[in-house]
Design a protein around this motif. Sequence first.
Motif, PDB file in Angstrom:
ATOM      1  N   LEU A  93      16.420  37.490  56.689  1.00  0.00           N
ATOM      2  CA  LEU A  93      16.372  36.034  56.783  1.00  0.00           C
ATOM      3  C   LEU A  93      16.960  35.587  58.112  1.00  0.00           C
ATOM      4  O   LEU A  93      16.677  34.507  58.600  1.00  0.00           O
ATOM      5  CB  LEU A  93      17.168  35.397  55.640  1.00  0.00           C
ATOM      6  CG  LEU A  93      16.559  35.520  54.244  1.00  0.00           C
ATOM      7  CD1 LEU A  93      17.503  34.970  53.199  1.00  0.00           C
ATOM      8  CD2 LEU A  93      15.222  34.799  54.184  1.00  0.00           C
ATOM      9  N   ASP A  94      17.807  36.441  58.671  1.00  0.00           N
ATOM     10  CA  ASP A  94      18.493  36.096  59.910  1.00  0.00           C
ATOM     11  C   ASP A  94      18.378  37.291  60.853  1.00  0.00           C
ATOM     12  O   ASP A  94      18.033  38.396  60.425  1.00  0.00           O
ATOM     13  CB  ASP A  94      19.967  35.786  59.604  1.00  0.00           C
ATOM     14  CG  ASP A  94      20.541  34.806  60.608  1.00  0.00           C
ATOM     15  OD1 ASP A  94      19.863  34.532  61.617  1.00  0.00           O
ATOM     16  OD2 ASP A  94      21.666  34.310  60.372  1.00  0.00           O
ATOM     17  N   ASP A 131       8.485  36.929  63.444  1.00  0.00           N
ATOM     18  CA  ASP A 131       8.690  36.301  62.143  1.00  0.00           C
ATOM     19  C   ASP A 131       7.681  36.797  61.108  1.00  0.00           C
ATOM     20  O   ASP A 131       8.037  37.060  59.961  1.00  0.00           O
ATOM     21  CB  ASP A 131       8.590  34.777  62.285  1.00  0.00           C
ATOM     22  CG  ASP A 131       8.954  34.068  60.997  1.00  0.00           C
ATOM     23  OD1 ASP A 131      10.165  33.995  60.710  1.00  0.00           O
ATOM     24  OD2 ASP A 131       8.042  33.629  60.281  1.00  0.00           O
ATOM     25  N   THR A 147       8.584  38.645  57.705  1.00  0.00           N
ATOM     26  CA  THR A 147       8.158  38.070  56.429  1.00  0.00           C
ATOM     27  C   THR A 147       7.433  39.115  55.589  1.00  0.00           C
ATOM     28  O   THR A 147       7.677  39.251  54.385  1.00  0.00           O
ATOM     29  CB  THR A 147       7.226  36.871  56.679  1.00  0.00           C
ATOM     30  OG1 THR A 147       7.924  35.898  57.441  1.00  0.00           O
ATOM     31  CG2 THR A 147       6.770  36.259  55.366  1.00  0.00           C
ATOM     32  N   ARG A 148       6.576  39.891  56.243  1.00  0.00           N
ATOM     33  CA  ARG A 148       5.819  40.912  55.514  1.00  0.00           C
ATOM     34  C   ARG A 148       6.765  41.945  54.922  1.00  0.00           C
ATOM     35  O   ARG A 148       6.739  42.219  53.715  1.00  0.00           O
ATOM     36  CB  ARG A 148       4.837  41.607  56.479  1.00  0.00           C
ATOM     37  CG  ARG A 148       4.104  42.798  55.876  1.00  0.00           C
ATOM     38  CD  ARG A 148       3.356  43.574  56.947  1.00  0.00           C
ATOM     39  NE  ARG A 148       4.235  44.072  58.014  1.00  0.00           N
ATOM     40  CZ  ARG A 148       4.982  45.172  57.924  1.00  0.00           C
ATOM     41  NH1 ARG A 148       4.966  45.881  56.821  1.00  0.00           N
ATOM     42  NH2 ARG A 148       5.751  45.554  58.932  1.00  0.00           N
ATOM     43  N   ARG A 151       9.937  41.762  54.382  1.00  0.00           N
ATOM     44  CA  ARG A 151      10.812  41.158  53.386  1.00  0.00           C
ATOM     45  C   ARG A 151      10.080  41.061  52.053  1.00  0.00           C
ATOM     46  O   ARG A 151      10.588  41.452  51.007  1.00  0.00           O
ATOM     47  CB  ARG A 151      11.239  39.763  53.846  1.00  0.00           C
ATOM     48  CG  ARG A 151      12.147  39.038  52.882  1.00  0.00           C
ATOM     49  CD  ARG A 151      12.229  37.556  53.219  1.00  0.00           C
ATOM     50  NE  ARG A 151      12.534  37.348  54.625  1.00  0.00           N
ATOM     51  CZ  ARG A 151      11.931  36.448  55.387  1.00  0.00           C
ATOM     52  NH1 ARG A 151      11.018  35.641  54.882  1.00  0.00           N
ATOM     53  NH2 ARG A 151      12.238  36.323  56.653  1.00  0.00           N
TER      54      ARG A 151
END
Lengths: 236, 418
Positions: free
Chosen positions: A62-63, A82, A86-87, A89
Amino acid sequence: MSEMQDAVLRLAGLRKSYNEGRPNEAEVLHGLDLLIGRKDFAALIGPSGSGKSTLLNLIGLLDQPSAGELYLLGEPTRTMDDAGRTRLRGESIGFVFQFHHLIQAFSALDNVLMPLMLRHGRPSPGAVDRARGLLAAVGLEKFAQTRPNQLSGGQQQRVAIARALVTEPALLLADEPTGNLDTHTAAEVFELMRRFGREAGCAVLLVTHDPRLSAACDRTIDLVDGRIVSDTNSVA
Amino acid sequence: MNCPCSSTERPVRSPVLKLWTAWVLALQFLRDGRGQTVTIMVGVAVGVAVVVFVSALIQGLQANIVQRTLGTQAHIRVLSPDELNLRPASPAGTLQLVWEDKRAQRRRSINNWQQVVATLDALQSVRAVSPVIAGPAFAGRGAALESVALTGIDLLRYQRIIPLSDYIKEGRARLEPGEAMIGSELATTLGLRVGDKLRLDTGRQNPAVVNVVAVFELGVRELDARNVYLGLKQAQALLSLPGGVTQLDLVVDDIFAADRIAQRIARLTALQAESWMEKNAQLMNALSAQSLSTNMIIVFVSLSVAFGIASVLSVSVVQRTREIGILRAMGAGRQQVLQVFLIQGALYGLIGALIGIAGAYVLVWVFNTFGPGLFYIPVPTTLVLFALALATVVGVLAAAVPARRAAMLDPVVAIRYV
Ligand SMILES: Nc1ncnc2c1ncn2[C@@H]1O[C@H](COP(=O)(O)OP(=O)(O)OP(=O)(O)O)[C@@H](O)[C@H]1O
Ligand SMILES: [Mg+2]
């Protein structure tokens, strides 16, 4: 080396500063090295302000760290954009937060399905079955169509756990998941996570202030002022 | 126990499939924020209703005015080119200063007009062509004398330009040799009725005496007081232009293309071609001023609708900050978050427009039923589709800024937001 390949997560000299480049810049994590195995059930403990949430946000992609490297399932993540984060994560991380962060506009079942819907669109019947199965496993099969605001705190947290597990993540991150619950409910929720960690075979990293809970974990990582001061394995 | 890390889910990552989720989220967010949703949709609906009603009203009004204007005139009139002074060519290398008076234009026939008519008849955009010979004359009965515009026509062809039989007050539309049709004003002035005789004098030939077979009323005073229709042959004889015509009257399919068609005809035939738009420049000015004000209304209503949608969505983004953070933590990409809010904007516009259009239909119905009744306003389908498309596009554009803000939220900050 086999240990490394078996790792879900590896931190190498991980640093994090807030307000980088500004006069109030402050380094919160001072070069952490850590290895989390595929079946670890670890507690992250430490005094308030020691950087536990900061670390969890970094691990959950997230960070972004200020320096060092964070390998998730062997993939270096520092230079990822990003979309890549996102993928990764979505594929490998499940989150449970302190305040059962459910989406109020959706029923319990839809909340559990949400991570799958975000990745694949309209859920398949198989996916719905899986979500129902998870709700049943946390003892909430009767509440599938209930909105979160009509559930108790403990129930909401159980929905959140089901949601975190629906994608079969390799690593479950929980930031004080029981911090907001009474002792009895907290023990229940903890047991659920423990059971799922074993059954689904995912690694669990859980932040807690409760010594009884951390004592029940296989491993305890103690973070003080942004440094790991002890890392003990309680199971031989 | 199954392997923990190999996901059993389909590995498909089609953007279209993910769009489904954005739709579900958008719809659910709209339903969840019912109060806001209803408020903004009513706002959009009022705007769209105003736009559709005003546009329909103005379009109906303009169509009505144009129809009335064109009911009694040709869309395009083709004439001989003006005659110019003939000058000897100046010797090479000299500069010539010329002061000349314009030449008097005598009445001339269009050269080769039969061929020109055939050419114009063949043009796609031209609906009808009628050769006409026109010239001045005095109409007399007894001692009374009136100046008139003598108009020689082929009745059959001319009817397709101006349907004279629709305007007949008395008698029947026909033009055998020795017969004339006259306007109602002239009939009154000269005390003429169908069956009476009328003396026509052009000053070029012996006066002719014709039978009045019909009295028409076009509703334009000037025309009703001056127009005298004769058969082509007789008018040619009276005006000393045997076999000639002075103008060709045309109607076209698309009246607002008349000026373009006229230009084309002028190039094609080397004749003068004048459209109704040039002749009624004032009317055209008024019409375009009206259209401009309608467009202004559309622009300003769109703007205020856009600001309404943008502000509602901005509030919504703030209210949903934490949920956006949660979605991001659960694997939602920036793209998806963006889509969720763009779709909300589009739906505000689209659904608001549907309600507004229904409202506009009611307004139009009320106007047509209880209004002044001067004319009927239709609601063109194109206008309805235009309003729907406009509102949806405005919704998406208005959503762009808040949606972008939502997409760019830092997930860490968003999740901690209370
Ligand atoms: N967004 C931020 N900007 C600046 N400083 C921050 C930010 N978030 C956290 N910090 C600082 O970083 C340090 C670590 O915070 P963090 O939330 O990680 O602690 P924690 O160990 O989770 O504490 P707690 O047990 O109270 O939750 C604190 O000193 C905090 O003030
Ligand atoms: Mg914390």
